[in-house]
Design a protein around this motif. Structure first.
Motif, PDB file in Angstrom:
ATOM      1  N   ILE A  32       0.844  -1.202   0.000  1.00 50.60           N
ATOM      2  CA  ILE A  32       0.000   0.000   0.000  1.00 50.60           C
ATOM      3  C   ILE A  32       0.878   1.250   0.000  1.00 50.60           C
ATOM      4  N   ARG A  33       1.899   1.255   0.834  1.00 46.52           N
ATOM      5  CA  ARG A  33       2.813   2.400   0.911  1.00 46.52           C
ATOM      6  C   ARG A  33       3.484   2.642  -0.461  1.00 46.52           C
ATOM      7  N   GLY A  34       3.859   1.570  -1.134  1.00 48.02           N
ATOM      8  CA  GLY A  34       4.461   1.697  -2.459  1.00 48.02           C
ATOM      9  C   GLY A  34       3.503   2.302  -3.474  1.00 48.02           C
ATOM     10  N   TRP A  35       2.255   1.863  -3.446  1.00 48.52           N
ATOM     11  CA  TRP A  35       1.255   2.444  -4.348  1.00 48.52           C
ATOM     12  C   TRP A  35       1.069   3.933  -4.068  1.00 48.52           C
ATOM     13  N   VAL A  50      -2.103   4.674   4.990  1.00 50.42           N
ATOM     14  CA  VAL A  50      -2.075   3.213   5.114  1.00 50.42           C
ATOM     15  C   VAL A  50      -3.085   2.779   6.163  1.00 50.42           C
ATOM     16  N   GLN A  51      -3.121   3.476   7.288  1.00 46.73           N
ATOM     17  CA  GLN A  51      -4.088   3.154   8.344  1.00 46.73           C
ATOM     18  C   GLN A  51      -5.521   3.343   7.851  1.00 46.73           C
ATOM     19  N   GLU A  52      -5.744   4.411   7.102  1.00 45.59           N
ATOM     20  CA  GLU A  52      -7.079   4.675   6.562  1.00 45.59           C
ATOM     21  C   GLU A  52      -7.504   3.570   5.592  1.00 45.59           C
ATOM     22  N   VAL A  53      -6.588   3.166   4.723  1.00 44.62           N
ATOM     23  CA  VAL A  53      -6.877   2.092   3.770  1.00 44.62           C
ATOM     24  C   VAL A  53      -7.227   0.809   4.519  1.00 44.62           C
ATOM     25  N   PHE A  73      -7.826  -9.796  -5.259  1.00 39.91           N
ATOM     26  CA  PHE A  73      -7.769  -9.120  -3.962  1.00 39.91           C
ATOM     27  C   PHE A  73      -6.889  -7.876  -4.052  1.00 39.91           C
ATOM     28  N   ARG A  74      -5.751  -8.010  -4.692  1.00 40.63           N
ATOM     29  CA  ARG A  74      -4.847  -6.854  -4.817  1.00 40.63           C
ATOM     30  C   ARG A  74      -5.476  -5.737  -5.637  1.00 40.63           C
ATOM     31  N   ALA A  75      -6.224  -6.079  -6.663  1.00 44.41           N
ATOM     32  CA  ALA A  75      -6.902  -5.058  -7.461  1.00 44.41           C
ATOM     33  C   ALA A  75      -7.923  -4.313  -6.602  1.00 44.41           C
ATOM     34  N   TRP A  76      -8.648  -5.058  -5.781  1.00 51.86           N
ATOM     35  CA  TRP A  76      -9.629  -4.458  -4.869  1.00 51.86           C
ATOM     36  C   TRP A  76      -8.923  -3.553  -3.867  1.00 51.86           C
ATOM     37  N   THR A  81      -7.001   1.910  -2.056  1.00 48.16           N
ATOM     38  CA  THR A  81      -5.843   2.766  -1.796  1.00 48.16           C
ATOM     39  C   THR A  81      -5.906   4.035  -2.635  1.00 48.16           C
ATOM     40  N   ILE A  82      -6.185   3.891  -3.914  1.00 46.68           N
ATOM     41  CA  ILE A  82      -6.241   5.062  -4.803  1.00 46.68           C
ATOM     42  C   ILE A  82      -7.375   5.993  -4.391  1.00 46.68           C
ATOM     43  N   ASN A  83      -8.522   5.427  -4.044  1.00 47.97           N
ATOM     44  CA  ASN A  83      -9.640   6.270  -3.608  1.00 47.97           C
ATOM     45  C   ASN A  83      -9.313   7.021  -2.331  1.00 47.97           C
ATOM     46  N   CYS A  84      -8.650   6.375  -1.390  1.00 44.71           N
ATOM     47  CA  CYS A  84      -8.251   7.056  -0.146  1.00 44.71           C
ATOM     48  C   CYS A  84      -7.245   8.175  -0.441  1.00 44.71           C
ATOM     49  N   ALA A  85      -6.322   7.916  -1.356  1.00 43.11           N
ATOM     50  CA  ALA A  85      -5.335   8.940  -1.706  1.00 43.11           C
ATOM     51  C   ALA A  85      -6.007  10.134  -2.378  1.00 43.11           C
TER      52      ALA A  85
END
Length: 87
Positions: A32-35, A50-53, A73-76, A81-85
């Motif tokens: 997640i951090r990498g994304w 990361v905590q929010e995700v 799962f990773r796509a989900w 992650t993208i939406n939170c960012a």
């Protein structure tokens, strides 16, 4: 990183295994951090995001249905992650 284990996802769906949730955090927090870095999120903000995700994942996981495709799962998780960012 290898594919997400179906046994881990099953343990998470049962929601009775704290070790499974810890495993999820340990394995996926760096991903997640990498994304987030790829979306120009500063390191100072990444920890909070990361905590929010992960909080969103915990809330929405009961509704997650794996479609049997590799990477589902990773796509989900990446979409969350993208939406939170963006927020």
């Amino acid at each position: 990183m290898s594919a997400t284990s179906f046994s881990l996802l099953d343990r998470l769906h049962q929601n009775t295994d704290p070790a499974a949730w810890q495993r999820l955090v340990d394995v996926y927090s760096p991903l997640i951090r990498g994304w987030l870095r790829k979306h120009s999120v500063q390191d100072a903000d990444a920890a909070d995001l990361v905590q929010e995700v992960l909080a969103v994942v915990i809330r929405r996981f009961p509704g997650f249905q794996h479609n049997e495709r590799t990477g589902a799962f990773r796509a989900w998780l990446r979409a969350i992650t993208i939406n939170c960012a963006r927020d």
